[in-house]
Write an enzyme that holds these catalytic residues in place. Sequence first.
Site, short mmCIF file in Angstrom:
data_model
loop_
_atom_site.label_atom_id
_atom_site.label_comp_id
_atom_site.label_asym_id
_atom_site.label_seq_id
_atom_site.Cartn_x
_atom_site.Cartn_y
_atom_site.Cartn_z
N ILE A 249 0.84 -1.21 0.00
CA ILE A 249 0.00 0.00 0.00
C ILE A 249 0.87 1.25 0.00
CG2 ILE A 249 -1.93 1.19 1.11
CD1 ILE A 249 -2.69 -1.45 2.45
N ILE B 198 12.04 1.46 11.71
CA ILE B 198 11.31 2.52 12.43
C ILE B 198 11.54 2.47 13.94
CG2 ILE B 198 9.51 3.00 10.71
CD1 ILE B 198 7.67 1.10 12.38
N ASP C 82 -9.31 -2.55 9.64
CA ASP C 82 -10.62 -2.90 10.21
C ASP C 82 -10.52 -4.02 11.24
OD1 ASP C 82 -10.05 -4.96 8.40
OD2 ASP C 82 -11.87 -4.70 7.23
N TYR D 105 -1.50 -10.32 14.92
CA TYR D 105 -1.37 -9.16 14.02
C TYR D 105 -2.37 -8.07 14.41
CZ TYR D 105 -2.54 -6.19 10.03
OH TYR D 105 -2.86 -5.11 9.26
N SER D 106 -3.66 -8.44 14.48
CA SER D 106 -4.66 -7.38 14.72
C SER D 106 -4.53 -6.81 16.13
CB SER D 106 -6.07 -7.85 14.40
OG SER D 106 -6.34 -9.11 14.91
N LYS E 183 -1.93 -4.17 15.87
CA LYS E 183 -2.46 -2.97 15.19
C LYS E 183 -3.38 -2.21 16.15
CE LYS E 183 -1.86 -1.66 11.57
NZ LYS E 183 -0.78 -0.79 10.99
N PRO F 179 -3.52 -12.07 -4.74
CA PRO F 179 -2.36 -12.38 -5.58
C PRO F 179 -1.90 -13.83 -5.48
CG PRO F 179 -1.77 -10.83 -3.83
CD PRO F 179 -3.25 -10.98 -3.79
P1 NAD Z 1 3.25 -4.93 3.41
O1 NAD Z 1 3.58 -6.07 4.28
O2 NAD Z 1 3.08 -5.15 1.95
O3 NAD Z 1 4.36 -3.78 3.56
C1 NAD Z 1 4.88 -3.40 4.81
C2 NAD Z 1 6.17 -2.60 4.56
O4 NAD Z 1 6.66 -2.17 5.85
C3 NAD Z 1 7.29 -3.41 3.90
O5 NAD Z 1 7.88 -2.64 2.87
C4 NAD Z 1 8.27 -3.66 5.04
O6 NAD Z 1 9.61 -3.79 4.60
C5 NAD Z 1 8.08 -2.42 5.90
N1 NAD Z 1 8.44 -2.64 7.31
C6 NAD Z 1 8.02 -3.63 8.14
N2 NAD Z 1 8.58 -3.50 9.35
C7 NAD Z 1 9.36 -2.38 9.30
C8 NAD Z 1 10.20 -1.71 10.23
N3 NAD Z 1 10.35 -2.18 11.49
N4 NAD Z 1 10.83 -0.60 9.85
C9 NAD Z 1 10.69 -0.10 8.59
N5 NAD Z 1 9.93 -0.71 7.65
C10 NAD Z 1 9.28 -1.83 8.00
O7 NAD Z 1 1.96 -4.28 4.06
P2 NAD Z 1 0.71 -3.54 3.38
O8 NAD Z 1 -0.30 -4.55 3.02
O9 NAD Z 1 1.22 -2.59 2.36
O10 NAD Z 1 0.16 -2.73 4.65
C11 NAD Z 1 0.66 -1.43 4.93
C12 NAD Z 1 -0.08 -0.87 6.15
O11 NAD Z 1 -1.48 -0.85 5.89
C13 NAD Z 1 0.08 -1.73 7.41
O12 NAD Z 1 0.19 -0.85 8.51
C14 NAD Z 1 -1.20 -2.54 7.49
O13 NAD Z 1 -1.52 -2.88 8.81
C15 NAD Z 1 -2.19 -1.54 6.92
N6 NAD Z 1 -3.39 -2.11 6.26
C16 NAD Z 1 -3.26 -3.07 5.31
C17 NAD Z 1 -4.39 -3.53 4.65
C18 NAD Z 1 -4.30 -4.58 3.56
O14 NAD Z 1 -5.32 -5.03 3.08
N7 NAD Z 1 -3.12 -4.96 3.12
C19 NAD Z 1 -5.66 -3.02 4.99
C20 NAD Z 1 -5.74 -2.03 5.98
C21 NAD Z 1 -4.60 -1.56 6.61
O1 DAU Z 2 -8.84 -6.30 6.77
C1 DAU Z 2 -7.64 -5.66 6.54
C2 DAU Z 2 -6.53 -6.66 6.57
O2 DAU Z 2 -6.61 -7.38 5.34
C3 DAU Z 2 -5.15 -6.06 6.73
O3 DAU Z 2 -5.07 -5.44 7.98
C4 DAU Z 2 -4.06 -7.12 6.59
O4 DAU Z 2 -2.80 -6.50 6.61
C5 DAU Z 2 -4.25 -7.84 5.28
O5 DAU Z 2 -3.32 -8.89 5.17
C6 DAU Z 2 -5.66 -8.40 5.19
O6 DAU Z 2 -5.88 -9.44 6.18
P1 DAU Z 2 -6.68 -10.79 5.83
O7 DAU Z 2 -6.23 -11.82 6.75
O8 DAU Z 2 -8.13 -10.52 5.71
O9 DAU Z 2 -6.12 -11.02 4.32
P2 DAU Z 2 -5.56 -12.31 3.55
O10 DAU Z 2 -5.23 -11.83 2.17
O11 DAU Z 2 -4.51 -13.02 4.30
O12 DAU Z 2 -6.85 -13.24 3.49
C7 DAU Z 2 -8.09 -12.76 2.99
C8 DAU Z 2 -9.12 -13.85 3.20
O13 DAU Z 2 -8.83 -14.96 2.34
C9 DAU Z 2 -9.14 -14.42 4.60
O14 DAU Z 2 -10.47 -14.72 4.97
C10 DAU Z 2 -8.32 -15.72 4.49
C11 DAU Z 2 -8.61 -16.17 3.08
N1 DAU Z 2 -7.53 -16.89 2.37
C12 DAU Z 2 -6.26 -16.37 2.42
C13 DAU Z 2 -5.24 -16.98 1.72
C14 DAU Z 2 -3.82 -16.44 1.76
C15 DAU Z 2 -7.83 -18.02 1.61
O15 DAU Z 2 -8.99 -18.48 1.55
N2 DAU Z 2 -6.82 -18.61 0.90
C16 DAU Z 2 -5.53 -18.14 0.92
O16 DAU Z 2 -4.66 -18.73 0.25
#
Ligand code: NAD
Ligand code: DAU
Length: 332
Positions: free
Chosen positions: A12, A56, A119, A145-146, A149, A187
């Site tokens: 992100i 960080i 969320d 994880y959550s 957060k 992905p």
């Molecule tokens: P990601 O895992 O793809 O990227 C995280 C990045 O943070 C990486 O580049 C990693 O190298 C860097 N990082 C981790 N620990 C670090 C540290 N100690 N110091 C410096 N850099 C560090 O994560 P994302 O999916 O891009 O999520 C980014 C943010 O958004 C997170 O805070 C996550 O909780 C939040 N978020 C994600 C989603 C989602 O669906 N992916 C949804 C809502 C909120």
């Molecule tokens: O809701 C926001 C969160 O969304 C972020 O805070 C997290 O950083 C982000 O990783 C994501 O968390 P989820 O656990 O919801 O996402 P994930 O992509 O791991 O999984 C999405 C849903 O799909 C979940 O219900 C688990 C399921 N899943 C996941 C994987 C990897 C599968 O069914 N098959 C899979 O192979």
Amino acid sequence: MKMLVTGGAGFIGANFVRRTLATRTDYDITVLDKLTYAGNLNNLSGLNINFVHGDITDRVLVDSLLKEHEIVVHFAAESHNDNSLHDPSPFIHSNLVGTYTLLESVRAHGNRFHHISTDEVFGDLALDDPNRFTETTPYNPSSPYSATKAGSDHLVRAWIRSFNIAATISNCSNNYGPYQHIEKFIPRQITNILTHRPAKLYGTGEQVRDWIHVDDHNDAVLLILDKGTIGETYIIGADNDHINNKQVIEMICELMGEGHYEHVADRPGHDMRYAMDSTKIRRELGWTPQFTNTADRMREGLSATIDWYRSNVDWWKDAKADVEKHYEAQGQ
Ligand code: NAD
Ligand code: DAU
């Protein structure tokens, strides 16, 4: 305006940097990233930014950067639930100690701080619960994880109240789009199909995630930086809370001309349903997501995402075998 983006080499954060540079001319951006397994410098290739490789939790480094920047947008975190079930320690380090370190430095240097959250801090809803999460829903996180957060959000709120720092928080739902690590649901399925592996659905796949395109999330963050009220929290979601995992996987399979997917072991403690009520940011800041509300719009966003993974095989192919080996060991 000098802006520091933590975690800007992740999914992100990198999309945020790209979106900011594409839509604003007034930001000079520095990315601070530790380049964990989830960070990738290629995510920022071709961009006119400064990159600092670091953690960080390194207060000396953080202080030296915060002295030089007016705004901090804090994405850096360990982000994958499944990983947190196997080893919570990096989550405590980056999500809690890292956020604490940034907050102490913000307190000393007076920066505008925006904290990116999720969320999942609210826990989950039952499938038949018609409610959605709002800014006042009590916190009830399920996974390590959550929980980290949620803890980091509480730290930000405490620093706002006790020390008057100029901070805002946003809690967003599940993002999808380019540059997302292939350990994540969407992905993983796309790259499974592209490498002739079956797509893998945890358990029955009844779980609902409120999917949002990463550009919609990042546009909301930019709007909060422009117009948000200091001290406030904003929920970000695109009203996609009616599509379950099974439907998402079937949509991906259909878009990729694949008829088959497998059910695999469920995630322990698996949250059932997330649903976001984003009325506040829509009403107060005028935010409207582009990819919203209907399966058709989600299909368009997914289709563009599939095209991206198809056209960028070099970006993910080296990580694929390891990611799958790890999942295989868990029966997934
Ligand atoms: P990601 O895992 O793809 O990227 C995280 C990045 O943070 C990486 O580049 C990693 O190298 C860097 N990082 C981790 N620990 C670090 C540290 N100690 N110091 C410096 N850099 C560090 O994560 P994302 O999916 O891009 O999520 C980014 C943010 O958004 C997170 O805070 C996550 O909780 C939040 N978020 C994600 C989603 C989602 O669906 N992916 C949804 C809502 C909120
Ligand atoms: O809701 C926001 C969160 O969304 C972020 O805070 C997290 O950083 C982000 O990783 C994501 O968390 P989820 O656990 O919801 O996402 P994930 O992509 O791991 O999984 C999405 C849903 O799909 C979940 O219900 C688990 C399921 N899943 C996941 C994987 C990897 C599968 O069914 N098959 C899979 O192979």
